[in-house]
Design a protein around this motif. Sequence first.
Motif, PDB file in Angstrom:
ATOM      1  N   UNK A 334       4.972  -4.221   1.926  1.00 47.46           N
ATOM      2  CA  UNK A 334       4.166  -3.835   3.089  1.00 47.46           C
ATOM      3  C   UNK A 334       2.782  -3.342   2.685  1.00 47.46           C
ATOM      4  N   UNK A 335       2.636  -2.926   1.405  1.00 48.67           N
ATOM      5  CA  UNK A 335       1.451  -2.135   1.068  1.00 48.67           C
ATOM      6  C   UNK A 335       0.142  -2.898   1.239  1.00 48.67           C
ATOM      7  N   UNK A 337      -0.383  -5.311   3.511  1.00 50.44           N
ATOM      8  CA  UNK A 337      -0.516  -5.917   4.843  1.00 50.44           C
ATOM      9  C   UNK A 337      -1.437  -5.071   5.718  1.00 50.44           C
ATOM     10  N   UNK A 339      -1.891  -5.217   8.993  1.00 54.87           N
ATOM     11  CA  UNK A 339      -1.479  -4.962  10.380  1.00 54.87           C
ATOM     12  C   UNK A 339      -0.325  -3.983  10.440  1.00 54.87           C
ATOM     13  N   UNK A 340      -0.188  -3.318  11.583  1.00 57.01           N
ATOM     14  CA  UNK A 340       1.053  -2.562  11.791  1.00 57.01           C
ATOM     15  C   UNK A 340       2.225  -3.538  11.887  1.00 57.01           C
ATOM     16  N   UNK A 341       3.426  -3.061  11.591  1.00 59.07           N
ATOM     17  CA  UNK A 341       4.578  -3.978  11.533  1.00 59.07           C
ATOM     18  C   UNK A 341       4.759  -4.838  12.775  1.00 59.07           C
TER      19      UNK A 341
ATOM     20  N   UNK B  26       4.692   4.734   9.961  1.00 59.72           N
ATOM     21  CA  UNK B  26       4.675   3.423   9.319  1.00 59.72           C
ATOM     22  C   UNK B  26       4.919   3.584   7.827  1.00 59.72           C
ATOM     23  N   UNK B  27       5.780   2.736   7.364  1.00 61.04           N
ATOM     24  CA  UNK B  27       6.352   2.859   6.018  1.00 61.04           C
ATOM     25  C   UNK B  27       5.335   3.151   4.919  1.00 61.04           C
ATOM     26  N   UNK B  28       4.315   2.288   4.827  1.00 67.00           N
ATOM     27  CA  UNK B  28       3.442   2.414   3.652  1.00 67.00           C
ATOM     28  C   UNK B  28       2.492   3.600   3.771  1.00 67.00           C
ATOM     29  N   UNK B  70       3.434   3.628  -3.887  1.00 73.40           N
ATOM     30  CA  UNK B  70       3.043   2.252  -4.170  1.00 73.40           C
ATOM     31  C   UNK B  70       1.556   2.150  -3.931  1.00 73.40           C
ATOM     32  N   UNK B  71       0.825   1.695  -4.921  1.00 77.25           N
ATOM     33  CA  UNK B  71      -0.623   1.606  -4.707  1.00 77.25           C
ATOM     34  C   UNK B  71      -0.938   0.283  -4.019  1.00 77.25           C
ATOM     35  N   UNK B  72      -1.799   0.368  -3.027  1.00 74.58           N
ATOM     36  CA  UNK B  72      -2.107  -0.803  -2.216  1.00 74.58           C
ATOM     37  C   UNK B  72      -2.842  -1.855  -3.040  1.00 74.58           C
TER      38      UNK B  72
END
Lengths: 498, 386
Positions: A334-335, A337, A339-341, B26-28, B70-72
């Motif tokens: 996800x990192x 991306x 957009x929001x999910x 949101x997860x990230x 986690x680094x983007x």
Amino acid sequence: MSLLAKWLRPGKDNKNATHDAESIEQQALLEQYPTLKIMQDLFADCADLIHWSWPESQLDMLYFSHLAGNEEFAREISEPFRSIAPDEMEEVLSRSQYKPALDCRSASKGILDGNVCLFHKGSAYLVSVSLPETRSISQSETETSINGPHDGFVESVLINLSLIRRRIRSTRLKALKLQVGEVSKTDVYLLYIDGLANAENVQEMKKRIELVEIDVVHDGNMLVQLIDDHPNSVFPLFQTTERTDAIASKLAGGKIVVVMDGSPSAFSAPSSFFEFFASSDDYYQRWAIGTMTRMLRFIAFVITISFTALYVSVTTFHYEMIPEDLLITITQSRSRVPFPPLYEALLMEITIELLREAGARLPTKIGQTIGIVGGIVIGQAAVQAGLTSNILIIAVASSAIASFVIPSYVMSASIRLIRFGLLLMAGLLGNFGIVMAIAIIFIHLSGLTSLKSSYLTPVAPINLKDWLDIFIRAPFSWIQERPSQTRTPNKRKTRIKQ
Amino acid sequence: MHNRLVRVAMIVILLGVLAGCGDQRILEKQGFIYSIGYDWLAKGKSAEGSVPGNKVKKDQLSVTVWLPVVSAESGRQHPLILQTVASTGKEGRFRLAKQTELSLASGQMRTALFNLQLASRGIMPYLDGFMRDPAVSQRLKIVVVDGTANEMLKKEYPSHMNTGPYIDHLLEKEVMNNRVPESTLYSFMRDYMDDGVDSVAPIIKQQGTHIEASGIALFDGDRYISRIDSDQTLIFAFLKGSFKYGEINIDLADQERKGEKAMFSSLAGNSKVKIKTLPGERLYRADISIKIHGILLEYLGDLQLNMESDKERLEKAIAAHINNEAESMVKELQKLGVDSIGIGKHVRNSLSYKEWKNIDWKAVYSNMDIRCNTKVTIQSVGKFEK
């Protein structure tokens, strides 16, 4: 908005008025005794109508050559009238196949049905020479079978009837002939097995078909929407199929079957929601395998409606639910991306739907290209470009695959649509939204009826005996009763007399 | 029809627009706290995280969190350790949150570490905070650290990139082998609230380049009182109840038998407690019967184990040894006044509620006559016999 509403609600008064004005003139004309002149007027500007005339024997004939079969035409027309003396004419025309036409209505209908209309000394006769061109009997494209019979219905209703009659050789198989379509006058046959089908159901279905008001009906799937209980529901309420064996088994279960001219899809009623997850192939496998496949389809249903929605709700709201080992993997994918999910998921779902629709309409060879291009674009490029996450692709792909597991194309399309509702609710309220959406679906389902019987039979009202043939495919010796939904007068299988 | 259409259209539009509002996580964008560590800073000591050089003016708390990030840019995961000094746990969280661009989330917390000094002052204020937060799992492990949690979390262990999971998995395995008791937020709070048993928690210690489980912390209420050393922990498991797996090394050496040793594996068994009411001052007697069966993996000694009589002799010797250890452990617990085995539950169950309320359990417990009776069965002595 009000315009839209008006447009949606057909103006009943208007339509009837024009209809009447038209018909008064026509009616008078159609009541008259058919003469060559009047008939030619009726078919004015029909360039494909053939007028053949033998002045020496005072014989004229009108017919459509494309509706006539060569052999039939030779037998009924060419041979008897080729070298005939004028005084023998009456004797030939009195043979039984030459039926006198008494008014223009029957004469014109006869010509349209593929008869030759003969005019001799002021009298009109009809003789059938019809052999409409049909597709040969072949396997249904949408409902292929691996093990079972491969014959599917075709567009000619008579061939379809013969296919059904060949499977059910019983005098009790009744066929009521009805007509639908103000303009098209399409033949519709309502079939049922006397003593197995509920008489009220038959009457109800007959009434509904007779009351249909529409110009043209093109297909069985279209007719279903005109006569089912809840035309606005997304779910199909009568099961349509192109498989002859499926129709035969529905009839034997006490259901009513309707076949329509010009359409390879016959439909049976009443149907329950769960019936759409059964395929005739289940019965041609050993029962354990049939049961497994059937359960697999219900799992597929759950996967289809919930996988992407769960992805959205978990990544948006419920990070607690993710198992430890998956957490980093999902976060990593996800990192990147942007957009929001929810938007990410909508993007992919819409792309998949586009691909599916593009593939469905294109010829097979180009369809394959689309598949490959789509597969690469969706599968790899989108992830590498950082537009979506790997995990979402898996979720979207598995829910798309699962949606194709459902044997009924109509039902699978409905389910694909409600999936979007779940997706939006998941993006809005998370798991709570999913539960709410599922509750709404079930509330809606339990309100539906199919030919006045509950759509959720045999779950609500509950009937455990029916489960043997709905949720599992029990050994044949276990399934001793016909489905309760049909309200058949003969519950016990293998018995027809009361 | 008109109204309905408008309504349906409105709902669909609203769903599209509203999605994205509300309490999103949101997860990230979350920093999942994996381990949280609390250390006690006594007055006068200097601590990391406070202004350098400054001495701590009052008793304070050091809060350390370990989280995987986690680094983007690279998509790689690396650990992030944050530390702060605060006077309460909640204040600590508040200060930690200021140090990162991620919002700190406690829904994936696996271990909560308390150092010994803090534990002996009572850990209830922190557990209370966990209990209140619905995101915190009931399976959060409560662990006592011998040393400081801060150092333990901050240190890099050469063979383990991620300290958080390292501690978590280590504890999970140790619990499986019955070397430390299971101590989750749920079980700790359950024993804390229950009036017939006292809570326990594992103790871990940093040893050079690794971490090891070094014993069991005994709690009186929420205060750490004493510990059971790691070589005794299996005896504690025997006393505590049924167990399915374990290994024990037994040194039978005494005057008669020189150098006799046995390694007993695949242990399984159970213990039962029977309560008898006695006349006089000592009121109750508890008989703990422990049954153990297992496989003898290693034996150094003179007995011929393929002979039934010798095997029985060994069984008896082992049983006596274990019984001895168990009884001395029980005595020790009684002396400390902590009922970590849960004898109180059995006493309570044998009484009416009124009677139970009337006795001063702590006093009764330390005077109680508790006896152990161990029975050992050697199921097999290995794959082949002489």
